[in-house]
Design an enzyme around this catalytic site. Structure first.
Site, PDB file in Angstrom:
ATOM      1  CG  HIS A   1      -6.499   0.725   1.022  1.00  0.00           C
ATOM      2  ND1 HIS A   1      -5.489   1.218   0.206  1.00  0.00           N
ATOM      3  CD2 HIS A   1      -5.860   0.132   2.070  1.00  0.00           C
ATOM      4  CE1 HIS A   1      -4.322   0.941   0.742  1.00  0.00           C
ATOM      5  NE2 HIS A   1      -4.516   0.279   1.867  1.00  0.00           N
TER       6      HIS A   1
ATOM      7  CB  CYS B   1      -0.928   0.012   1.213  1.00  0.00           C
ATOM      8  SG  CYS B   1      -1.847  -1.524   1.424  1.00  0.00           S
TER       9      CYS B   1
ATOM     10  CG  HIS C   1      -2.281   3.717   5.463  1.00  0.00           C
ATOM     11  ND1 HIS C   1      -2.070   3.777   4.108  1.00  0.00           N
ATOM     12  CD2 HIS C   1      -2.560   2.420   5.749  1.00  0.00           C
ATOM     13  CE1 HIS C   1      -2.207   2.563   3.590  1.00  0.00           C
ATOM     14  NE2 HIS C   1      -2.513   1.725   4.561  1.00  0.00           N
TER      15      HIS C   1
END
Length: 615
Positions: free
Chosen positions: A454, A263, A416
């Site tokens: 995401h 990620c 995040h």
């Protein structure tokens, strides 16, 4: 003078909020507070992307646009009808055995013991058996129906000759083209100033390409009675996004790589570019990431892992009978999992001297990017200590460049913020402890996955683009899907709110971009505001150089705005130079001192020193 300063001179792409360039995607998330003119412009941009007919200002069209952007119910496949196959054994009702024919090549490698096989004269084989194991097509309902998808109706494959490209690469081509054209400087002008080996491109995909045109189709083919195609294996590679940028968008023969960090992939690639620019190995880099993971198999895999927000859990949180897809991702609040999303995001980064020579827009400077692993781990996807190190280093770098007061009073963080119970505790502890340590009393926290979901590899690219939007428009997006922090969230020194936060862009010196990836892939980037970047450039190059840059910038900025207007109208062309300008060895002018490549103003120098020479 010190190392060259990496400057962001262009950015673009596509995510669930729309086109990234010129802050359109950012503005979609704060569209309720920005001015009417900016809102109208972004509605027009989205209407063009989504092929909405009629006036974008029409109330029904606006409602349609709002309802079909950001996180919402999955519409790129039907979550009510997931195709799968279940095995069954067919036994005939009569005592007669079952017979069927096959081509010889279709026989299994191991013949079942109850099969009798006879070769026929026509080259086929006849199989006789008492019972037959078969796969029966069936359907089931997905337990996850939420995802962050690009705006409904946007079809990147129709904007260039996509030739059955995987969806991730279609998004990737559009995004890189958008970013390159947002600069307002024709790419051929870069070639006049930059040696061929001083270009670079860094990009990747965390999971590779996954649909039926790539890895997904390759893996499914044997079970579907098909053969893999010639393209599927190659186009499924995780570094294929950067290969497409080099081969079809910018035609670079400079440095290239797909630096994969789960990620944190976008920041890993940005770090590589920044390090190259500061070391003088590179003068201009196209940096990004692309991901298209919204396919049933991937959704089910993450759900089985326990990572995704399932419908039943969301309804339980709300004590409701219907799932609220729009609020599936709830960073730092009572939550139950993250929400998968798709996107492709790019930035164009140059050294400071080149930016001034070209008259480019100065969107921000990159102070640094730090990457650290977690050390020994108990669970490979679990959090660890590495992100404490990256956040601390980014703050320390900001302090070294701008001082204590800038860190304490004029910084904020793009978290995040995945929306999982584990992340809300682990990341909030990191940010809260760093705020305590560095003296922030109420550090503003943004978490844009609340809007986008995401996007995996491009996630920190989304955060970077939205930080640029805040400096342009003066709003830090609130975490709109939450009512407040969960009880286990550490926030004594953080400001975690659902409300948009209005700020003076000139009073906000720096933004931290934070990423925590599976496997211990942690990265934190430090962005310096456009005002700070210009002040640093003035100190380095002098007021007269900056005056000349401002003069050049008038035409460059106008060209960039022309592209933005054309893209909003739907008239801009996606760059895809398939088969154009292809060179081979006979086109090069070779000598022992240099290599000259057609189309470039300068040569590749072969005047290299001995890096191991003893003084």
């Amino acid at each position: 003078m010190g190392s060259p300063l990496p400057v962001i001179v262009g950015f673009g792409g596509i995510n669930p909020a729309g086109r990234v360039s010129f802050h359109h995607a950012y503005r979609r998330t704060v569209i309720d507070v920005i001015g009417a003119a900016d809102a109208d412009d972004t509605f027009a941009s989205l209407a063009s992307l989504m092929n909405v007919e009629g006036d974008p200002a029409d109330a029904d069209n606006r409602r349609y646009i709002l309802d079909n952007t950001l996180i919402r119910r999955i519409d790129c496949f039907d979550p009510e009808r997931i195709h799968w196959q279940r095995s069954a054994r067919l036994t005939p009702a009569s005592p007669e055995p079952i017979s069927f024919t096959l081509a010889s090549r279709d026989l299994p490698d191991e013949i079942p013991p109850d099969w009798s096989v006879r070769q026929r004269e026509d080259g086929r084989v006849e199989v006789t058996t008492e019972r037959l194991d078969i796969l029966i097509p069936d359907k089931r309902v997905s337990k996850v129906t939420s995802a962050g998808q690009v705006p409904t109706g946007f079809e990147p494959g129709k904007l260039y000759p996509s030739r059955n490209h995987p969806r991730g690469l279609q998004l990737n081509v559009y995004a890189a083209s958008d970013a390159v054209q947002s600069v307002g400087v024709p790419w051929d002008d870069f070639r006049k100033h930059v040696r061929p080996d001083e270009f670079a491109a860094y990009s990747g995909s965390a999971m590779g390409q996954l649909d039926s045109y790539s890895n997904g189709g390759m893996m499914q083919a044997p079970m579907m009675g098909k053969r893999p195609t010639a393209k599927q294996a190659a186009l499924g590679l995780p570094e294929m996004p950067v290969d497409f940028v080099n081969a079809y968008v910018i035609g670079s023969c400079g440095a290239t790589a797909g630096v994969i960090g789960a990620c944190a992939t976008f920041l890993y690639n940005l770090k590589t570019a920044v390090d190259d620019i500061r070391a003088g190995r590179c003068r201009v880099a196209v940096v990004g990431a692309a991901e298209a993971p919204i396919v049933p198999e991937v959704v089910e895999a993450y759900r089985t892992m326990g990572a995704l927000a399932e419908d039943e859990d969301l309804m339980a949180l709300d004590d409701a009978d219907l799932v609220d897809n729009r609020r599936a991702c709830r960073p730092f609040a009572a939550n139950c999992g993250f929400t998968l999303a798709e996107a492709a995001v790019y930035v164009v980064v140059t050294d400071d001297t080149l930016a001034l020579e070209l008259g480019a827009d100065i969107h921000a400077a990159v102070g640094d990017v730090f990457v650290n692993a977690d050390g020994f781990k108990k669970s490979i996807p679990g959090p660890g200590i590495g992100n404490y190190v990256t956040v601390a280093k980014a703050l320390a770098r900001g302090r070294a460049i701008l001082g204590e007061d800038a860190v304490r009073q004029r910084s904020y963080v793009h978290a995040h913020g995945t929306g999982t119970p584990q992340n809300r505790v682990s990341e909030s502890h990191i940010l809260n402890e760093m705020a305590k340590t560095f003296g922030m009393e109420r550090w503003n926290v943004a978490a844009i996955k609340a809007y986008l979901g995401h996007t995996l590899a491009p996630a920190s690219g989304d955060q970077t683009a939205f930080a640029l939007g805040t400096w342009q428009h003066g709003w830090i997006p609130g975490i709109a899907t939450i009512d407040g922090p969960a009880d286990d969230v550490h926030h004594s020194h953080l400001r975690v709110t659902s409300e948009h936060i209005e700020i003076d862009p000139d009073a906000l010196d720096m933004a931290l971009i934070n990423s925590k990836g599976f496997g211990g892939n942690n990265a934190t980037g430090l962005l310096l505001s456009p005002r700070i970047a210009r002040e640093m450039l003035t100190a380095r190059h002098g007021a007269e150089t900056m005056r000349r840059h401002a003069q050049r910038n008038e035409a460059v900025h106008a060209t960039a705005l022309d592209y933005d207007a054309a893209a909003t109208r739907g008239d801009a062309k996606t760059i895809y130079r398939f088969g154009e300008g292809v060179l081979d060895g006979d086109d090069l002018a070779l000598s022992t001192e240099e290599i000259r490549i057609p189309g470039y103003g300068e040569a590749v120098s072969l005047d290299l020193d001995d890096p191991f020479k003893m003084e």
